[in-house]
Write a protein that holds these residues in place. Structure first.
Motif, PDB file in Angstrom:
ATOM      1  N   THR A 151       0.811  -1.213   0.000  1.00  0.00           N
ATOM      2  CA  THR A 151       0.000   0.000   0.000  1.00  0.00           C
ATOM      3  C   THR A 151       0.842   1.258   0.000  1.00  0.00           C
ATOM      4  O   THR A 151       0.344   2.319  -0.337  1.00  0.00           O
ATOM      5  N   VAL A 152       2.138   1.140   0.356  1.00  0.00           N
ATOM      6  CA  VAL A 152       3.018   2.317   0.391  1.00  0.00           C
ATOM      7  C   VAL A 152       3.534   2.554  -1.019  1.00  0.00           C
ATOM      8  O   VAL A 152       4.006   1.653  -1.695  1.00  0.00           O
ATOM      9  N   SER A 153       3.427   3.792  -1.448  1.00  0.00           N
ATOM     10  CA  SER A 153       3.860   4.111  -2.796  1.00  0.00           C
ATOM     11  C   SER A 153       5.382   4.115  -2.893  1.00  0.00           C
ATOM     12  O   SER A 153       6.080   4.345  -1.907  1.00  0.00           O
ATOM     13  N   PRO A 154       5.926   3.864  -4.063  1.00  0.00           N
ATOM     14  CA  PRO A 154       7.383   3.875  -4.234  1.00  0.00           C
ATOM     15  C   PRO A 154       7.981   5.239  -3.932  1.00  0.00           C
ATOM     16  O   PRO A 154       9.099   5.338  -3.430  1.00  0.00           O
ATOM     17  N   ASP A 155       7.251   6.293  -4.192  1.00  0.00           N
ATOM     18  CA  ASP A 155       7.758   7.632  -3.885  1.00  0.00           C
ATOM     19  C   ASP A 155       7.904   7.838  -2.380  1.00  0.00           C
ATOM     20  O   ASP A 155       8.867   8.444  -1.912  1.00  0.00           O
ATOM     21  N   ALA A 156       6.995   7.319  -1.591  1.00  0.00           N
ATOM     22  CA  ALA A 156       7.059   7.437  -0.129  1.00  0.00           C
ATOM     23  C   ALA A 156       8.248   6.643   0.398  1.00  0.00           C
ATOM     24  O   ALA A 156       8.958   7.076   1.321  1.00  0.00           O
ATOM     25  N   LYS A 157       8.497   5.449  -0.183  1.00  0.00           N
ATOM     26  CA  LYS A 157       9.654   4.658   0.229  1.00  0.00           C
ATOM     27  C   LYS A 157      10.948   5.408  -0.074  1.00  0.00           C
ATOM     28  O   LYS A 157      11.871   5.432   0.738  1.00  0.00           O
TER      29      LYS A 157
END
Length: 116
Positions: free
Chosen positions: A4-10
């Motif tokens: 559910t976590v977007s790649p940008d947030a990671k």
């Protein structure tokens, strides 16, 4: 949860952690340098304290010598001599009296030479 976590947030979280890690490394290096400088300053200060302590001791010794009642170095010192179970003290350090018993005959100089 990871899906559910977007790649940008990671990516943002990774960059924040990298920045935080870098800042912590810089802080640690700064602390280490500060501690090294404290050690150097302490060693210098202890060296100065030892030097000043030695100079103070030497000065106290000189003052004590100046204040002590004594004779001048220019004056002759009393000389005690023993003659026939009597002690005489004179201010003139001339040669002590000699008797036949007190002055043994020494061998000639040739016998005392060790070389040549």
């Amino acid at each position: 949860p990871d899906a559910t976590v977007s790649p940008d947030a990671k990516d943002r979280t990774i960059e924040e952690l990298r920045g935080e890690n870098f800042n912590l490394k810089v802080d640690n290096l700064g602390k280490q340098n500060f501690i090294r400088q404290l050690v150097v300053d302490r060693e210098q200060m202890l060296g100065e304290i030892k030097k000043i302590s030695f100079e103070l001791g030497a000065a106290r010794s000189r003052v004590a010598q100046l204040e002590a009642p004594g004779q001048s170095r220019d004056e002759p010192r009393p000389v005690a001599t023993v003659t026939h179970d009597q002690v005489t003290v004179s201010a003139d350090p001339g040669p002590p009296p000699q008797t036949a018993r007190e002055s043994p005959t020494l061998p000639s100089r040739k016998r005392w030479r060790l070389w040549g």
